[in-house]
Design an enzyme around this catalytic site. Structure first.
Site, PDB file in Angstrom:
ATOM      1  N   GLU A  11      29.447   4.859 -46.765  1.00  0.00           N
ATOM      2  CA  GLU A  11      29.022   6.358 -47.102  1.00  0.00           C
ATOM      3  C   GLU A  11      28.095   6.626 -45.451  1.00  0.00           C
ATOM      4  O   GLU A  11      27.585   5.758 -44.722  1.00  0.00           O
ATOM      5  CB  GLU A  11      27.925   6.160 -47.961  1.00  0.00           C
ATOM      6  CG  GLU A  11      27.175   7.496 -48.276  1.00  0.00           C
ATOM      7  CD  GLU A  11      26.090   7.274 -49.549  1.00  0.00           C
ATOM      8  OE1 GLU A  11      26.513   6.609 -50.304  1.00  0.00           O
ATOM      9  OE2 GLU A  11      25.002   7.720 -49.305  1.00  0.00           O
ATOM     10  N   ASP A  13      25.553   9.791 -44.434  1.00  0.00           N
ATOM     11  CA  ASP A  13      24.863  11.032 -44.835  1.00  0.00           C
ATOM     12  C   ASP A  13      24.198  11.796 -43.847  1.00  0.00           C
ATOM     13  O   ASP A  13      23.573  11.264 -42.989  1.00  0.00           O
ATOM     14  CB  ASP A  13      23.805  10.367 -45.698  1.00  0.00           C
ATOM     15  CG  ASP A  13      24.158   9.568 -47.033  1.00  0.00           C
ATOM     16  OD1 ASP A  13      25.237   9.861 -47.607  1.00  0.00           O
ATOM     17  OD2 ASP A  13      23.547   8.606 -47.152  1.00  0.00           O
ATOM     18  N   GLU A  15      20.957  14.308 -44.811  1.00  0.00           N
ATOM     19  CA  GLU A  15      20.069  14.397 -45.900  1.00  0.00           C
ATOM     20  C   GLU A  15      19.002  15.245 -45.135  1.00  0.00           C
ATOM     21  O   GLU A  15      18.247  15.090 -44.201  1.00  0.00           O
ATOM     22  CB  GLU A  15      19.348  13.295 -46.564  1.00  0.00           C
ATOM     23  CG  GLU A  15      20.652  12.148 -46.921  1.00  0.00           C
ATOM     24  CD  GLU A  15      20.014  11.016 -47.340  1.00  0.00           C
ATOM     25  OE1 GLU A  15      20.919  10.344 -48.151  1.00  0.00           O
ATOM     26  OE2 GLU A  15      18.929  10.393 -46.647  1.00  0.00           O
ATOM     27  N   GLU A  40      18.423   4.210 -41.969  1.00  0.00           N
ATOM     28  CA  GLU A  40      18.132   5.579 -41.876  1.00  0.00           C
ATOM     29  C   GLU A  40      17.631   5.818 -40.336  1.00  0.00           C
ATOM     30  O   GLU A  40      16.838   5.094 -39.988  1.00  0.00           O
ATOM     31  CB  GLU A  40      17.032   5.938 -42.674  1.00  0.00           C
ATOM     32  CG  GLU A  40      17.436   5.810 -44.198  1.00  0.00           C
ATOM     33  CD  GLU A  40      16.999   4.519 -44.781  1.00  0.00           C
ATOM     34  OE1 GLU A  40      16.663   3.561 -43.976  1.00  0.00           O
ATOM     35  OE2 GLU A  40      17.445   4.286 -46.245  1.00  0.00           O
TER      36      GLU A  40
END
Length: 195
Positions: A11, A13, A15, A40
């Site tokens: 995945e 991302d 965000e 992250e």
């Protein structure tokens, strides 16, 4: 982007996190490889993303994954499989968009609560484009000369892009899992690879 598999999902991302009025908007990127996320990074955007459309893109090839905002590289995740570090390349991924409530962590660690009086919440997209390999994909993708993203030019950041990337990291990065010693007392191996 998500491989839509439970145990070993891949995945990427973008965000958009909550913000306090008058403060910069933050965007978080994350990379999952073979079911492991927790990678992250957060930056404060240098513009108000709600005021106008902007271009958010991901370049994914066999060398690296690069996240861009308006052609400005904000994140690079290198392929370091040779060092035993997982890199997403074997599963097809689809593109998804969701709006979800992350009141406990996305809004400055839960300090800023969602104002439900402002609902409903909307996200708008235009000029959506995707280029990629068709399934079965990744194994044959790199050898296809018509796949421009696998070309020599796209295997690393050129000097201008590397300069822009350093500028983002120095001036706008507000969180990097690589330097979070509370979460990662031992620096994750992919963090040692540099840009």
């Amino acid at each position: 982007m998500n491989s839509d598999t439970d145990q070993i999902r891949d995945e990427f991302d973008f965000e958009f996190l909550g913000n306090r009025s008058g403060q910069p908007y933050s965007v978080q990127t994350n990379v999952y490889a073979y079911g492991k996320g927790g990678r992250e990074q957060r930056i404060n955007l240098w513009f108000d993303p709600a005021a106008d459309f902007h271009t958010y893109s991901i370049l994914w090839n066999h060398q690296h994954v690069v996240f861009y905002v308006d052609e400005m590289p904000i994140r690079v995740y290198k392929n370091n499989e040779a060092k035993g570090i997982p890199f997403p390349k074997m599963q097809p991924m689809g593109v998804y968009s969701t709006l979800w409530e992350a009141d406990d962590w996305a809004t400055r660690g839960g300090l800023e609560k969602i104002d439900w009086n402002k609902a409903p919440f909307y996200a708008y997209y235009k000029d959506f484009d995707i280029e990629g390999c068709i399934i079965p994909g990744p194994a044959t993708c790199a050898s296809n000369p018509s796949n421009w993203w696998e070309g020599v030019t796209y295997q690393h950041l050129d000097s201008v892009a590397a300069h822009r990337y350093r500028w983002v990291r120095m001036n706008h990065m507000i969180y990097d899992y690589c330097t979070d010693q509370r979460r990662n007392p031992v620096t994750p191996p992919e963090c040692m690879a540099g840009i």
